[in-house]
Design an enzyme around this catalytic site. Sequence first.
Site, PDB file in Angstrom:
ATOM      1  N   ARG A 130       0.820  -1.231   0.000  1.00 18.11           N
ATOM      2  CA  ARG A 130       0.000   0.000   0.000  1.00 18.11           C
ATOM      3  C   ARG A 130       0.846   1.269   0.000  1.00 18.11           C
ATOM      4  O   ARG A 130       0.407   2.323   0.443  1.00 18.11           O
ATOM      5  CB  ARG A 130      -0.979   0.026   1.177  1.00 18.11           C
ATOM      6  CG  ARG A 130      -1.979  -1.094   1.166  1.00 18.11           C
ATOM      7  CD  ARG A 130      -3.270  -0.736   1.868  1.00 18.11           C
ATOM      8  NE  ARG A 130      -4.267  -1.747   1.649  1.00 18.11           N
ATOM      9  CZ  ARG A 130      -4.513  -2.736   2.482  1.00 18.11           C
ATOM     10  NH1 ARG A 130      -3.849  -2.820   3.611  1.00 18.11           N
ATOM     11  NH2 ARG A 130      -5.431  -3.617   2.200  1.00 18.11           N
ATOM     12  N   LYS A 152       3.689  11.740 -11.329  1.00 16.70           N
ATOM     13  CA  LYS A 152       2.800  10.973 -12.213  1.00 16.70           C
ATOM     14  C   LYS A 152       3.451   9.626 -12.469  1.00 16.70           C
ATOM     15  O   LYS A 152       4.584   9.565 -12.972  1.00 16.70           O
ATOM     16  CB  LYS A 152       2.610  11.694 -13.546  1.00 16.70           C
ATOM     17  CG  LYS A 152       1.556  12.763 -13.520  1.00 16.70           C
ATOM     18  CD  LYS A 152       1.281  13.222 -14.944  1.00 16.70           C
ATOM     19  CE  LYS A 152       0.256  14.320 -14.970  1.00 16.70           C
ATOM     20  NZ  LYS A 152       0.070  14.825 -16.355  1.00 16.70           N
ATOM     21  N   GLU A 194      10.838  17.955 -24.522  1.00 22.38           N
ATOM     22  CA  GLU A 194      10.189  18.282 -23.243  1.00 22.38           C
ATOM     23  C   GLU A 194      10.884  19.466 -22.561  1.00 22.38           C
ATOM     24  O   GLU A 194      10.315  20.104 -21.695  1.00 22.38           O
ATOM     25  CB  GLU A 194      10.196  17.056 -22.312  1.00 22.38           C
ATOM     26  CG  GLU A 194       9.414  15.854 -22.835  1.00 22.38           C
ATOM     27  CD  GLU A 194       7.904  15.915 -22.572  1.00 22.38           C
ATOM     28  OE1 GLU A 194       7.393  16.994 -22.206  1.00 22.38           O
ATOM     29  OE2 GLU A 194       7.245  14.876 -22.766  1.00 22.38           O
ATOM     30  N   LYS A 235       8.740  23.201 -13.828  1.00 22.72           N
ATOM     31  CA  LYS A 235       7.831  22.092 -13.526  1.00 22.72           C
ATOM     32  C   LYS A 235       7.459  22.076 -12.046  1.00 22.72           C
ATOM     33  O   LYS A 235       6.305  21.867 -11.686  1.00 22.72           O
ATOM     34  CB  LYS A 235       8.446  20.751 -13.944  1.00 22.72           C
ATOM     35  CG  LYS A 235       7.545  19.585 -13.560  1.00 22.72           C
ATOM     36  CD  LYS A 235       7.418  18.540 -14.577  1.00 22.72           C
ATOM     37  CE  LYS A 235       6.308  17.569 -14.184  1.00 22.72           C
ATOM     38  NZ  LYS A 235       6.302  16.372 -14.979  1.00 22.72           N
ATOM     39  N   GLU A 245      -3.460  18.112 -11.414  1.00 22.80           N
ATOM     40  CA  GLU A 245      -3.794  18.462 -12.796  1.00 22.80           C
ATOM     41  C   GLU A 245      -5.265  18.837 -12.986  1.00 22.80           C
ATOM     42  O   GLU A 245      -5.973  18.280 -13.832  1.00 22.80           O
ATOM     43  CB  GLU A 245      -3.433  17.293 -13.733  1.00 22.80           C
ATOM     44  CG  GLU A 245      -3.279  17.738 -15.181  1.00 22.80           C
ATOM     45  CD  GLU A 245      -2.828  16.622 -16.109  1.00 22.80           C
ATOM     46  OE1 GLU A 245      -1.948  16.877 -16.923  1.00 22.80           O
ATOM     47  OE2 GLU A 245      -3.338  15.493 -15.981  1.00 22.80           O
ATOM     48  N   ARG A 249      -1.486  22.559 -14.464  1.00 25.47           N
ATOM     49  CA  ARG A 249      -0.610  21.437 -14.824  1.00 25.47           C
ATOM     50  C   ARG A 249      -0.934  20.901 -16.217  1.00 25.47           C
ATOM     51  O   ARG A 249      -0.080  20.323 -16.882  1.00 25.47           O
ATOM     52  CB  ARG A 249      -0.690  20.331 -13.765  1.00 25.47           C
ATOM     53  CG  ARG A 249       0.334  19.233 -14.020  1.00 25.47           C
ATOM     54  CD  ARG A 249       0.592  18.334 -12.842  1.00 25.47           C
ATOM     55  NE  ARG A 249       1.571  17.320 -13.190  1.00 25.47           N
ATOM     56  CZ  ARG A 249       2.116  16.477 -12.344  1.00 25.47           C
ATOM     57  NH1 ARG A 249       1.797  16.536 -11.062  1.00 25.47           N
ATOM     58  NH2 ARG A 249       2.996  15.578 -12.739  1.00 25.47           N
ATOM     59  N   ASN A 253       0.925  19.536 -20.855  1.00 27.19           N
ATOM     60  CA  ASN A 253       0.542  18.601 -21.911  1.00 27.19           C
ATOM     61  C   ASN A 253       0.554  19.247 -23.288  1.00 27.19           C
ATOM     62  O   ASN A 253      -0.001  18.685 -24.237  1.00 27.19           O
ATOM     63  CB  ASN A 253      -0.847  18.020 -21.616  1.00 27.19           C
ATOM     64  CG  ASN A 253      -0.817  17.132 -20.388  1.00 27.19           C
ATOM     65  OD1 ASN A 253       0.106  16.347 -20.221  1.00 27.19           O
ATOM     66  ND2 ASN A 253      -1.795  17.282 -19.523  1.00 27.19           N
ATOM     67  N   HIS A 256       0.813  17.101 -26.302  1.00 23.55           N
ATOM     68  CA  HIS A 256       0.630  15.702 -25.907  1.00 23.55           C
ATOM     69  C   HIS A 256      -0.658  15.081 -26.447  1.00 23.55           C
ATOM     70  O   HIS A 256      -0.720  13.863 -26.594  1.00 23.55           O
ATOM     71  CB  HIS A 256       0.664  15.563 -24.383  1.00 23.55           C
ATOM     72  CG  HIS A 256       2.064  15.621 -23.825  1.00 23.55           C
ATOM     73  ND1 HIS A 256       2.877  16.718 -23.970  1.00 23.55           N
ATOM     74  CD2 HIS A 256       2.786  14.719 -23.121  1.00 23.55           C
ATOM     75  CE1 HIS A 256       4.042  16.497 -23.381  1.00 23.55           C
ATOM     76  NE2 HIS A 256       4.018  15.285 -22.867  1.00 23.55           N
ATOM     77  N   HIS A 260       0.314  11.898 -28.157  1.00 18.95           N
ATOM     78  CA  HIS A 260      -0.045  10.572 -27.643  1.00 18.95           C
ATOM     79  C   HIS A 260      -0.760   9.743 -28.709  1.00 18.95           C
ATOM     80  O   HIS A 260      -0.556   8.533 -28.809  1.00 18.95           O
ATOM     81  CB  HIS A 260      -0.950  10.697 -26.422  1.00 18.95           C
ATOM     82  CG  HIS A 260      -0.198  10.936 -25.141  1.00 18.95           C
ATOM     83  ND1 HIS A 260      -0.815  11.259 -23.956  1.00 18.95           N
ATOM     84  CD2 HIS A 260       1.123  10.875 -24.868  1.00 18.95           C
ATOM     85  CE1 HIS A 260       0.105  11.405 -23.015  1.00 18.95           C
ATOM     86  NE2 HIS A 260       1.283  11.181 -23.544  1.00 18.95           N
ATOM     87  N   HIS A 274       8.590   8.907 -27.422  1.00 16.18           N
ATOM     88  CA  HIS A 274       7.627   9.813 -26.788  1.00 16.18           C
ATOM     89  C   HIS A 274       7.979  11.286 -27.053  1.00 16.18           C
ATOM     90  O   HIS A 274       7.123  12.075 -27.472  1.00 16.18           O
ATOM     91  CB  HIS A 274       7.571   9.539 -25.279  1.00 16.18           C
ATOM     92  CG  HIS A 274       6.708  10.525 -24.546  1.00 16.18           C
ATOM     93  ND1 HIS A 274       5.342  10.606 -24.720  1.00 16.18           N
ATOM     94  CD2 HIS A 274       7.036  11.509 -23.665  1.00 16.18           C
ATOM     95  CE1 HIS A 274       4.865  11.588 -23.972  1.00 16.18           C
ATOM     96  NE2 HIS A 274       5.863  12.154 -23.325  1.00 16.18           N
TER      97      HIS A 274
HETATM   98  N1  GLY Z   1       4.415  15.199 -17.952  1.00 16.23           N
HETATM   99  C1  GLY Z   1       3.378  16.098 -17.624  1.00 16.23           C
HETATM  100  C2  GLY Z   1       3.131  16.211 -16.165  1.00 16.23           C
HETATM  101  O1  GLY Z   1       3.926  15.732 -15.367  1.00 16.23           O
HETATM  102  O2  GLY Z   1       2.137  16.761 -15.759  1.00 16.23           O
END
Ligand code: GLY
Length: 387
Positions: A130, A152, A194, A235, A245, A249, A253, A256, A260, A274
């Site tokens: 857990r 994330k 990035e 960041k 997010e 946040r 993206n 993305h 994606h 990526h």
């Molecule tokens: N890679 C995007 C984020 O961490 O929100």
Amino acid sequence: MTVPLRSGEPITVNVALGDRAYDIAIGRGLLATLGERIAKLRPGCKVAIITDATVAKHHLAATEASLAAAGIASSSVKVPAGEGSKSFKYFEQVCDALIAAKVERDDLVVALGGGVVGDLGGFAASVVRRGVDYVQVPTSLLAQVDSSVGGKTAINSRHGKNLIGAFYQPILVVADTAVLDTLPEREFRAGYAETVKYGLLGDADFFEWLDVNWRDVFAGGPAREHAIAVSCRAKAAIVARDERETGDRMLLNLGHTFGHAFEAAAGFSDRLLHGEAVGLGMSLAFEFSARRGLIPQAEADRAIAHLAAVGLPTHVRAVPGLNWPGIDFMMDLISQDKKVKRGQLTFILVRGIGQAFVTREVEAAEVRAFLAEKLDAKNLGARQATP
Ligand code: GLY
């Protein structure tokens, strides 16, 4: 982006998340300090290292040596290199290996690798017993500027990328910039997408700096450390104000949603990494924004030209050997995006370089027409920004 270039000394960036705050340490040779940093944070713990076969070849022995020098016992589990390891199969193997290694709640997991290992290792740490704390030791540029920071963690589903995961913050990130010396240039370039993203989304000065200095960033040295530190600061600030997010946040993206979908269409394979997909996606986001009259075409072209100059794909045609699936398939992938809310697409568009914003006012039909045009074989040679 007014921070001066620094050389030599490590840079520390704090991610201010209250009682879950943590440091990102950035600098050359920091892997050798991992053991003492962990011993200070978690005296008496043992460590389970999750890594991949390629990273293990280059950096596992040094990691184990650093831990041993600080009196920390360690075990390791290796997965194959590549996006395929972000799957249920390897998630199960890693969880089982952590349990077999008798990792207890006071012990630590160390994710030693790029984005795949960080996402997989962090997700496994979030569920084994857990939740066991973990440390990110990112070994790719992409992981150092993005995926190792912010908590994330995820594996992929056959329905799309990163659809199964958790927000689970590390307790420390150690970004040794020297490990990037062994990175293949294609991977470094993918991580650069990035990096420049932070300029394109919210820091026009950083974009200007990169436009002049990107070759030095690729070459290594203080420019590289500076770019990583600026990216991590950007960041960390965004994550501190919107960890889950729900707002700002989402700006991270940029590129993305399109990216994606292309990555999934390419089967999450090395046909399109990526970061390359993000580069392509950002180009499309700038072009789409220009088409909507949000940004002058010349400014969109400047952003796209920079991405092309560093060698990132800026057009569907630039991805070799791909038979792009039909538009229905692509739209299906886009509608599975995690940012879709009550069926409405969420897009990150731009009003200028450094001025990204989140919008839900993009009709699926508009995206469909734009993408169909990009995928149309007759148009594959059409409009391409000149580097
Ligand atoms: N890679 C995007 C984020 O961490 O929100």
